[in-house]
Design an enzyme around this catalytic site. Structure first.
Site, short mmCIF file in Angstrom:
data_model
loop_
_atom_site.label_atom_id
_atom_site.label_comp_id
_atom_site.label_asym_id
_atom_site.label_seq_id
_atom_site.Cartn_x
_atom_site.Cartn_y
_atom_site.Cartn_z
N GLU A 291 53.48 42.12 48.77
CA GLU A 291 53.29 43.51 48.36
C GLU A 291 53.54 44.48 49.52
O GLU A 291 52.76 45.40 49.76
CB GLU A 291 51.90 43.71 47.77
CG GLU A 291 51.66 42.86 46.53
CD GLU A 291 50.34 43.12 45.83
OE1 GLU A 291 49.36 43.44 46.52
OE2 GLU A 291 50.30 42.99 44.60
N ASP A 364 47.14 36.86 39.18
CA ASP A 364 46.33 37.80 39.95
C ASP A 364 45.00 38.14 39.28
O ASP A 364 44.88 39.23 38.71
CB ASP A 364 47.13 39.10 40.15
CG ASP A 364 46.46 40.03 41.13
OD1 ASP A 364 45.49 39.62 41.76
OD2 ASP A 364 46.92 41.18 41.26
N GLU A 392 38.51 44.15 39.04
CA GLU A 392 39.73 44.96 38.95
C GLU A 392 40.36 44.88 37.56
O GLU A 392 40.85 45.87 37.04
CB GLU A 392 40.73 44.47 40.01
CG GLU A 392 42.09 45.11 39.92
CD GLU A 392 43.06 44.56 40.98
OE1 GLU A 392 42.65 43.71 41.79
OE2 GLU A 392 44.22 45.01 40.99
#
Ligand code: GCW
Length: 689
Positions: A291, A364, A392
């Site tokens: 990322e 993820d 998240e």
């Protein structure tokens, strides 16, 4: 050898005045016992004076004694000292090793209770274990506990930036006050260490893996040293997330190439500088070539070359924790396959003091993923599990989702390489991305404290059941009344599946809003990087839905051991929980339930929404057991969750209908709003982004 012996009785003077129940005390409330349990405690601990250390006094033993003293006083509700009789006592009989693994015994005997073990931490962990038992109403006269940590490293990873913003944080600002450190050490840093030690957490990476280089500057090392000093007696070692390009950014070098001698020298000097200030510094946690983060591949080097260079700088003093969470926009293959493809060829190439940290699943931290295929597939590499405590992708802090069942699912998974995931990582450890913040209740919601607690407990003992952990947490945190515990635990146990059902049922994944990951956005298809788009993951069109990871598709299945892949290769036989993760099937695909896939999807969304309604109802019925402040706070969150579960269901179903043109099954509630409405919603202020 016994280095320290302390005799403790409950002290009246230490009984705290009644405190507001704002959640700050976490599971360490030690609410006053009542009835028989209180009587037993009175017989057991009638002494008023605290007799400290006839042997060597150490900071860790002092903390253990203080915790027992305070805990017993609170459990006794101020009445313990009034009982008469020859005092029973708690003896702390631990070896002199300042650290040690922390294995302990807690045993009742004729004189009282003995807490023992080979090192100082044995007494600390034993003290917390005793209080945990007494808090649940255990009889102090018949304790016989023997416990040892299953994993050496039980770690929190904070995604806290030094400026106070917490990436994926939903509970306020960072708890770390870098601005005032090292001069000012907030009491919260001690309370944080207590909470961690009480559940066996022994390592903390204090800054975000998307790291700024400047945390390696001398002024930050000074700040970190103050924290390390404060946490050392609690058995907590500090780690830093290190930015791979720091030699350029801080050292003024032209390169960060791990094979460049000047770069190697820079890191070696940096490590020496840190160890001079923090002799037990844990090491570096590194996110590299992922990322947009810098890494060894920027110089044509491998992950192993990058990690080993840092390992050499740390030497035997510390550990490099190198993250396997990598994927690249230049890689056309299925994102779920990329980490395995990059790391498997490096098995055996990492230095002894390198650990490769692998997320629970290959994408993820989704509400449900199959376990990561790297587990069991790198026999010559030390692998560690990374879980995400902060939610998240599971509704942030306002959705109640107890995550122990999710972690239990991955820990218990048979890798097909002769070991479960728990067995693969047990020699190394587990890291959890922390959910702490400046909110008074630490975690953004009272029930999210359970996830912090469960993470620590599972890292200590992955064979504990989610149910047992929920029971002990609920009893300590809210009420030990069996009627309360019996009602709240099933609700906790069902909560994660509820989230899966109303967000991403049947193996769907990554359908959340762009960037912040808040709310449904299965319609997003236009983002630059393919794997940022929900439609990359669901692949829905008029014919069907799901990601084909069989040999006719990406063949991610082949990364699993054949015995495991065999369970998942047939869309008829696969556990429906993973169906759309591995298979693309028609909307009319017949499910084992007898429904079509489409009808089953709708049923799952409805079941998720229904479960949240039941949770809210259960909680309403528990007002009697919980202080009004926390009861109200949980109710408010459940109301949010009820409405957002409907939003997820309605938004998602509207979108699927726009793709498949199908009617909802007869008797199904239509979506409250139009698809355009759901698509038009935007939340630039959503936290944690
Ligand atoms: O889940 C993703 C998050 C990023 C995070 C990344 C990672 C720290 O959206 O915020 O970055 O994973 O694990 O590195």
């Amino acid at each position: 050898m016994t280095a320290g012996l302390a005799l403790i009785g409950a002290a009246l003077a230490l009984v705290p005045s009644a405190q507001a129940e704002d959640g700050y005390d976490l599971w360490l409330r030690h609410a006053p016992l009542e009835g028989e349990a209180l009587e037993r405690l009175r017989i057991f601990a009638p002494r008023v004076e605290v007799e400290l250390y006839r042997g060597d006094e150490t900071p860790t033993l002092a903390i253990a004694a203080r915790e027992l003293d305070l805990g017993l006083a609170k459990l006794g509700g101020g009445t313990v000292a009034s009982a008469s009789g020859a005092g029973s006592a708690i003896a702390l009989e631990c070896g002199s090793d300042p650290a040690g693994a922390g294995e302990y015994t807690v045993r009742s005997n004729a004189k009282g209770i003995a807490i023992g073990g080979p090192g100082q931490l044995s007494c600390l962990y034993g003290a917390y274990a005793l209080l945990r038992e007494l808090s649940q109403g255990a009889d102090p006269r018949s304790l016989d506990i023997v416990s040892a940590p299953a994993m050496p490293l039980r770690m929190l990873n904070h995604w806290d930036n030094p400026d106070g913003h917490v990436e994926r944080g939903y509970s306020g600002r960072s708890i770390f006050d870098w601005w005032h450190l090292p001069e000012r050490l907030d009491q919260r840093m001690i309370d944080y260490a207590r909470a961690n030690a009480s559940i066996g957490i022994n390592a903390v990476a204090v800054n975000n893996v998307n790291a700024t280089a400047y945390v390696l500057e001398p002024r930050y090392i000074e700040k970190l040293a103050r924290l390390a000093d404060a946490w050392r007696p609690y058995g907590i070692r500090v780690f830093l997330s290190a930015r791979f390009s720091a030699p350029r950014e801080l050292g003024g070098l032209e390169t960060a190439d791990p094979l460049d001698p000047a770069v190697r020298a820079w890191w070696a000097d940096k490590a020496d500088e840190i160890y001079a200030a923090i002799p037990d510094f844990g090491g570096f946690l590194v996110k590299a070539n992922s990322e947009g983060q810098p890494g060894p591949q920027d110089y044509g080097r491998t992950h192993a070359e990058g990690a080993n260079m840092l390992a050499e700088a740390l030497r035997e003093r510390g550990t490099v924790i190198w993250r396997a969470f990598v994927y690249s926009e230049h890689d056309e293959t299925d994102r779920a396959k990329q980490a395995y493809a990059e790391f498997i060829p490096l098995d055996g190439a990492f230095a002894d003091n390198v650990i490769v940290q692998v997320k629970n699943g290959p994408i993820d931290f989704q509400p449900r993923e199959p376990f990561h295929p790297m587990f069991g597939a790198m026999p010559d590499t030390r692998l560690m599990l990374e879980a995400q405590i902060t939610k998240e992708y599971l509704g942030f802090a306002s959705h109640l989702a107890y995550l122990a069942p999710m972690w239990e699912e991955v820990l218990d998974a048979d890798t097909g390489h002769g070991a479960t995931v728990a067995q693969v990582v047990a020699p190394v450890g587990m890291a959890g991305v922390a959910n702490t913040g400046s909110d008074r209740n630490w975690s953004g919601s009272d029930f999210d404290q359970a996830n912090w607690y469960a993470f620590g407990r599972l890292a200590w003992d992955p064979s504990l059941s989610s149910e047992q952990i929920a029971r002990e947490w609920a009893a300590q945190t809210f009420s030990r009344d069996p009627a309360f515990v019996d009602a709240v635990v099933p609700m906790m146990l069902a909560s994660r599946q509820a989230v899966v059902d109303y967000m991403t049922p049947l193996g769907l994944a990554h359908l959340m809003g762009t960037g912040h990951h808040y709310g449904p956005a299965p319609w997003v298809c236009e983002l630059e990087r393919p794997e940022w788009n929900p439609c990359y993951y669901h692949r829905a069109d008029a014919d069907g839905i799901g990601f084909d990871r069989t040999p006719s598709g990406s063949d991610a299945l082949s990364q699993y051991a054949p015995s495991v892949a065999a369970h998942w290769s047939d869309p008829e036989a696969i556990d429906p929980a993973y169906l759309l993760w591995f298979h693309r099937v028609g909307w009319n695909h017949p499910m084992r339930s007898g429904r079509s896939l489409w009808a089953e999807l709708v049923a799952r969304y409805d079941s998720g929404v229904g479960e949240v309604d039941r949770m809210a109802q259960t909680w309403r019925g528990l007002a009697h057991y919980v202080d009004p402040q926390r009861h109200r706070a949980v109710s408010a969150n459940l109301a949010i969750q009820q409405s957002e579960a409907r939003w997820w269901r309605d938004g998602s179903l509207s979108y699927w209908q726009s793709v498949n043109g199908l009617e909802l099954p007869a008797g199904t509630r239509p979506a409250a709003e139009s698809l355009d409405h759901y698509r038009s919603l935007s939340f630039p202020e959503a936290p944690g982004n």
